[in-house]
Design a protein around this motif. Structure first.
Motif, PDB file in Angstrom:
ATOM      1  N   VAL A 152       3.860 -28.114  -5.638  1.00 33.72           N
ATOM      2  CA  VAL A 152       2.625 -28.757  -5.824  1.00 33.72           C
ATOM      3  C   VAL A 152       1.819 -27.835  -7.157  1.00 33.72           C
ATOM      4  O   VAL A 152       1.112 -28.070  -8.125  1.00 33.72           O
ATOM      5  N   THR A 153       1.882 -26.483  -6.994  1.00 30.71           N
ATOM      6  CA  THR A 153       1.265 -25.633  -7.538  1.00 30.71           C
ATOM      7  C   THR A 153       1.959 -25.565  -9.277  1.00 30.71           C
ATOM      8  O   THR A 153       1.405 -25.600 -10.286  1.00 30.71           O
ATOM      9  N   GLU A 154       3.346 -25.546  -9.035  1.00 38.05           N
ATOM     10  CA  GLU A 154       4.039 -25.942 -10.166  1.00 38.05           C
ATOM     11  C   GLU A 154       3.566 -27.213 -11.423  1.00 38.05           C
ATOM     12  O   GLU A 154       3.470 -27.017 -12.378  1.00 38.05           O
ATOM     13  N   ALA A 155       3.316 -28.382 -10.450  1.00 40.77           N
ATOM     14  CA  ALA A 155       2.789 -29.577 -11.117  1.00 40.77           C
ATOM     15  C   ALA A 155       1.616 -29.180 -11.677  1.00 40.77           C
ATOM     16  O   ALA A 155       1.256 -29.827 -12.648  1.00 40.77           O
ATOM     17  N   TYR A 156       0.695 -28.508 -10.867  1.00 44.06           N
ATOM     18  CA  TYR A 156      -0.718 -28.337 -11.317  1.00 44.06           C
ATOM     19  C   TYR A 156      -0.742 -27.542 -12.673  1.00 44.06           C
ATOM     20  O   TYR A 156      -1.478 -27.865 -13.455  1.00 44.06           O
ATOM     21  N   TYR A 157       0.071 -26.466 -12.732  1.00 49.95           N
ATOM     22  CA  TYR A 157       0.318 -25.496 -13.896  1.00 49.95           C
ATOM     23  C   TYR A 157       0.770 -26.394 -15.054  1.00 49.95           C
ATOM     24  O   TYR A 157       0.069 -25.906 -16.136  1.00 49.95           O
ATOM     25  N   VAL A 158       1.599 -27.303 -14.929  1.00 49.10           N
ATOM     26  CA  VAL A 158       2.156 -27.985 -15.918  1.00 49.10           C
ATOM     27  C   VAL A 158       0.998 -29.098 -16.553  1.00 49.10           C
ATOM     28  O   VAL A 158       0.696 -29.104 -17.544  1.00 49.10           O
ATOM     29  N   LEU A 159       0.635 -29.848 -15.566  1.00 45.27           N
ATOM     30  CA  LEU A 159      -0.215 -31.140 -15.747  1.00 45.27           C
ATOM     31  C   LEU A 159      -1.532 -30.686 -16.302  1.00 45.27           C
ATOM     32  O   LEU A 159      -2.203 -31.615 -16.939  1.00 45.27           O
ATOM     33  N   ARG A 160      -2.001 -29.364 -16.126  1.00 45.72           N
ATOM     34  CA  ARG A 160      -3.573 -29.048 -16.537  1.00 45.72           C
ATOM     35  C   ARG A 160      -3.577 -28.982 -17.715  1.00 45.72           C
ATOM     36  O   ARG A 160      -4.697 -28.829 -18.403  1.00 45.72           O
ATOM     37  N   ASP A 161      -2.547 -28.650 -18.526  1.00 48.72           N
ATOM     38  CA  ASP A 161      -2.406 -28.184 -19.777  1.00 48.72           C
ATOM     39  C   ASP A 161      -2.114 -29.477 -20.659  1.00 48.72           C
ATOM     40  O   ASP A 161      -1.221 -30.169 -20.340  1.00 48.72           O
TER      41      ASP A 161
END
Length: 270
Positions: A152-161
Motif C-alpha cells: 500500500v505504501t509503495e503504491a502511494y509513493y508511485v501513484l502520487r507522483d
C-alpha cells in the motif's frame, strides 16, 4: 537440755493433715450468638504471659462462571476492529498480492485523481497500519498485515507522483504488465529519463537554444512578434531539428501576419 516427751507405749501416733489438691478453675463455654451455631469448646489455658495464636483463615472467593471469565479476558488473536469480512478480505488480497497492480492494491480505477489516491491510502492506513497490531499473538496475521501495508505504501509513493503515475499506467496496460507491476529502480531511471526527454523537447538541449527560446516566449507574451520570430530563428541555429522550436516559430509568424493584416485593414477604413 530438755528431751521431747515420748508418747506412752501403745498410743497411736497422730496423722498429718490431708493435702488439698490444686484444681484449675473451669472455663465456661461461650454461649452461641444465634441458633445453629455450636459453642466454642473450652481448651487448655495458655501459660501465663503468652498470647494465644489466632488461626489464619483464607478468604472465600466465589468461582467465576465460564461465560464471565471469557468475557473478562479480551481476545488478541484477530487484532483490533477486524471482523470476519475484513479478515477474509485480507487473506484474499495477500494470496494474490504479486498479481495486483498499484491501483488494485488501493482498490482504485486507473483514472483515479491524486485526491482519490490520497484518500485510499489513508483509508488503508487506518485499517492495516502495523502499529495497531503489535500486541497480536498470531504471527501469521502480523506477516500478512505487514506485507499488505508495504505494498500500500509503495503504491502511494508511485501513484502520487504525476510523472511516475503516467509511466506506470502505460506499463500496466501494455503487453509487459506482469513484469511491470512493481516500480523498481530501473523504473525510476526510466521515469527520470522520460521526464528529461520531455523537458528537452519542450525547452531544448542546447543552453543557447533554450536561452533564445525562452526570450522568444517572453516576447510573444508581450505581443512583440517580430522580436519573438527573430529569437526563435536564433534558437533554431543551435537546434535545427527541434520540432518544438519550429512549431512555435510557425505560430509566431502566423500571429504576426494576422496582426499586420488587421492593422492594414483598420488603416484602409480610416
Amino acid at each position: 537440755m530438755s528431751l521431747p516427751a515420748l508418747a506412752p507405749a501403745g498410743a497411736t501416733p497422730p496423722r498429718p493433715p490431708p493435702a488439698v489438691p490444686s484444681v484449675a478453675p473451669a472455663v465456661p463455654s461461650i454461649a452461641p450468638a444465634g441458633p445453629g451455631v455450636a459453642p466454642l469448646a473450652a481448651g487448655p489455658r495458655a501459660p501465663s504471659g503468652t498470647v494465644p495464636s489466632i488461626p489464619s483463615v483464607a478468604p472465600i472467593v466465589p468461582p467465576i462462571p465460564p461465560a464471565a471469565a471469557t468475557a473478562a479476558t479480551p481476545s488478541r488473536s484477530t487484532g483490533p476492529d477486524l471482523d470476519a469480512q475484513q479478515l477474509a478480505d485480507l487473506e484474499a488480497r495477500c494470496s494474490r498480492l504479486d498479481q495486483l497492480d498499484y491501483f488494485e492494491v488501493l482498490m482504485l480505477e486507473k483514472t483515479a485523481t491524486p485526491a482519490d489516491i490520497k484518500r485510499a491510502f489513508y483509508r488503508e492506513s487506518r485499517t492495516y497500519h502495523p502499529d495497531r497490531f503489535f500486541q497480536v499473538d498470531s504471527r501469521e496475521l502480523k506477516e500478512r498485515i505487514n506485507d499488505l501495508y508495504k505494498r500500500v505504501t509503495e503504491a502511494y509513493y508511485v501513484l502520487r507522483d504525476d510523472s511516475k503515475r503516467k509511466k506506470y499506467v502505460t506499463d500496466v496496460t501494455g503487453p509487459e504488465r506482469a513484469q511491470k507491476l512493481r516500480f523498481t529502480e530501473a523504473s525510476e531511471a526510466e521515469t527520470k529519463a522520460a521526464a528529461k526527454k520531455e523537458q528537452e523537447e519542450q525547452i531544448g538541449t542546447h543552453p543557447k537554444g533554450r536561452q533564445f527560446f525562452q526570450q522568444a516566449q517572453r516576447d510573444a507574451d508581450a505581443g512583440n512578434w517580430a522580436a519573438a520570430e527573430r529569437n526563435l530563428k536564433m534558437a533554431l541555429t543551435y537546434e535545427p531539428a527541434n520540432a518544438r522550436y519550429k512549431e512555435r516559430l510557425a505560430e509566431v509568424q502566423k500571429q504576426s501576419q494576422d496582426e499586420s493584416r488587421d492593422k492594414g485593414g483598420s488603416f484602409k477604413i480610416r
